[in-house]
Design a protein around this motif. Sequence first.
Motif, PDB file in Angstrom:
ATOM      1  N   SER A  12       0.829  -1.194   0.000  1.00 23.86           N
ATOM      2  CA  SER A  12       0.000   0.000   0.000  1.00 23.86           C
ATOM      3  C   SER A  12       0.871   1.255   0.000  1.00 23.86           C
ATOM      4  CB  SER A  12      -0.882  -0.010   1.244  1.00 23.86           C
ATOM      5  OG  SER A  12      -1.634   1.149   1.325  1.00 23.86           O
ATOM      6  N   ALA A  13       0.375   2.299  -0.624  1.00 27.12           N
ATOM      7  CA  ALA A  13       1.056   3.598  -0.603  1.00 27.12           C
ATOM      8  C   ALA A  13       0.715   4.268   0.732  1.00 27.12           C
ATOM      9  CB  ALA A  13       0.606   4.439  -1.776  1.00 27.12           C
ATOM     10  N   LEU A  14       1.483   3.952   1.755  1.00 29.77           N
ATOM     11  CA  LEU A  14       1.138   4.380   3.110  1.00 29.77           C
ATOM     12  C   LEU A  14       1.215   5.888   3.291  1.00 29.77           C
ATOM     13  CD1 LEU A  14       2.833   1.569   5.189  1.00 29.77           C
ATOM     14  CD2 LEU A  14       0.407   1.908   4.764  1.00 29.77           C
ATOM     15  N   ARG A  15       2.167   6.532   2.671  1.00 28.13           N
ATOM     16  CA  ARG A  15       2.257   7.992   2.831  1.00 28.13           C
ATOM     17  C   ARG A  15       1.052   8.679   2.199  1.00 28.13           C
ATOM     18  NH1 ARG A  15       6.892   8.523   5.354  1.00 28.13           N
ATOM     19  NH2 ARG A  15       8.642   7.232   4.784  1.00 28.13           N
ATOM     20  N   THR A  16       0.585   8.172   1.081  1.00 32.01           N
ATOM     21  CA  THR A  16      -0.626   8.724   0.466  1.00 32.01           C
ATOM     22  C   THR A  16      -1.826   8.483   1.369  1.00 32.01           C
ATOM     23  OG1 THR A  16       0.290   8.321  -1.715  1.00 32.01           O
ATOM     24  CG2 THR A  16      -2.096   8.647  -1.573  1.00 32.01           C
ATOM     25  N   SER A  21      -5.783  10.527   5.147  1.00 33.15           N
ATOM     26  CA  SER A  21      -6.376  10.444   6.483  1.00 33.15           C
ATOM     27  C   SER A  21      -6.312  11.786   7.202  1.00 33.15           C
ATOM     28  CB  SER A  21      -5.656   9.377   7.318  1.00 33.15           C
ATOM     29  OG  SER A  21      -5.884   8.101   6.808  1.00 33.15           O
ATOM     30  N   VAL A  22      -5.207  12.504   7.025  1.00 25.52           N
ATOM     31  CA  VAL A  22      -5.106  13.841   7.620  1.00 25.52           C
ATOM     32  C   VAL A  22      -6.220  14.730   7.065  1.00 25.52           C
ATOM     33  CG1 VAL A  22      -3.709  15.944   7.695  1.00 25.52           C
ATOM     34  CG2 VAL A  22      -2.641  13.730   8.114  1.00 25.52           C
ATOM     35  N   LEU A  25      -9.488  13.650   8.552  1.00 24.61           N
ATOM     36  CA  LEU A  25      -9.582  14.015   9.965  1.00 24.61           C
ATOM     37  C   LEU A  25      -9.898  15.494  10.129  1.00 24.61           C
ATOM     38  CD1 LEU A  25      -9.315  13.039  12.886  1.00 24.61           C
ATOM     39  CD2 LEU A  25      -6.889  13.620  12.759  1.00 24.61           C
ATOM     40  N   VAL A  26      -9.258  16.334   9.316  1.00 23.98           N
ATOM     41  CA  VAL A  26      -9.524  17.768   9.384  1.00 23.98           C
ATOM     42  C   VAL A  26     -11.001  18.037   9.087  1.00 23.98           C
ATOM     43  CG1 VAL A  26      -9.078  19.960   8.208  1.00 23.98           C
ATOM     44  CG2 VAL A  26      -7.168  18.521   8.907  1.00 23.98           C
ATOM     45  N   TRP A  27     -11.532  17.418   8.025  1.00 17.94           N
ATOM     46  CA  TRP A  27     -12.926  17.650   7.661  1.00 17.94           C
ATOM     47  C   TRP A  27     -13.892  17.066   8.697  1.00 17.94           C
ATOM     48  CZ3 TRP A  27     -15.002  21.122   4.782  1.00 17.94           C
ATOM     49  CH2 TRP A  27     -14.264  21.692   3.760  1.00 17.94           C
ATOM     50  N   ALA A  28     -13.551  15.922   9.267  1.00 12.11           N
ATOM     51  CA  ALA A  28     -14.425  15.327  10.280  1.00 12.11           C
ATOM     52  C   ALA A  28     -14.460  16.204  11.539  1.00 12.11           C
ATOM     53  CB  ALA A  28     -13.965  13.917  10.619  1.00 12.11           C
ATOM     54  N   LEU A  29     -13.305  16.722  11.938  1.00 13.07           N
ATOM     55  CA  LEU A  29     -13.281  17.612  13.105  1.00 13.07           C
ATOM     56  C   LEU A  29     -14.013  18.919  12.809  1.00 13.07           C
ATOM     57  CD1 LEU A  29      -9.619  17.036  14.320  1.00 13.07           C
ATOM     58  CD2 LEU A  29     -11.740  16.205  15.381  1.00 13.07           C
ATOM     59  N   PHE A  30     -13.836  19.447  11.607  1.00 15.47           N
ATOM     60  CA  PHE A  30     -14.547  20.655  11.202  1.00 15.47           C
ATOM     61  C   PHE A  30     -16.066  20.403  11.226  1.00 15.47           C
ATOM     62  CE2 PHE A  30     -16.497  23.156   7.750  1.00 15.47           C
ATOM     63  CZ  PHE A  30     -16.253  24.431   8.235  1.00 15.47           C
ATOM     64  N   VAL A  54     -10.954   7.626  11.894  1.00 14.11           N
ATOM     65  CA  VAL A  54      -9.838   8.106  11.078  1.00 14.11           C
ATOM     66  C   VAL A  54      -8.569   8.215  11.922  1.00 14.11           C
ATOM     67  CG1 VAL A  54      -8.959  10.070   9.749  1.00 14.11           C
ATOM     68  CG2 VAL A  54     -11.299   9.291   9.416  1.00 14.11           C
ATOM     69  N   ALA A  55      -8.683   8.675  13.145  1.00 19.94           N
ATOM     70  CA  ALA A  55      -7.509   8.797  14.019  1.00 19.94           C
ATOM     71  C   ALA A  55      -6.909   7.425  14.326  1.00 19.94           C
ATOM     72  CB  ALA A  55      -7.885   9.523  15.304  1.00 19.94           C
ATOM     73  N   VAL A  56      -7.749   6.434  14.577  1.00 15.73           N
ATOM     74  CA  VAL A  56      -7.247   5.077  14.834  1.00 15.73           C
ATOM     75  C   VAL A  56      -6.555   4.535  13.584  1.00 15.73           C
ATOM     76  CG1 VAL A  56      -7.970   2.697  15.305  1.00 15.73           C
ATOM     77  CG2 VAL A  56      -8.892   4.573  16.666  1.00 15.73           C
TER      78      VAL A  56
END
Length: 86
Positions: A12-16, A21-22, A25-30, A54-56
Amino acid sequence: MRTGSEPTTARSALRTRFWLSVWGLVWALFGTAVFALVGRTGWAVACGVLALVVAVDMGFIVRHIHQGPHYQPGPDIPPYNPPDHR
């Protein structure tokens, strides 16, 4: 070259995945904050649960990145050889 073992040796392209996920996470928190301010409790809880999931997932992604080239291969790491089925 297809060997038929791609599902078991897929990488898997883990960095992507991390940066996606970042973004999630930003949109979910918003969404959690906005829905909580507007008074839509159900939607705020749903966005909060999504942020937790998403955080997990980000934790697992970071763990795999830190495990090295087995999980995060670079261009100098050759593909896995297919397993021998005898």
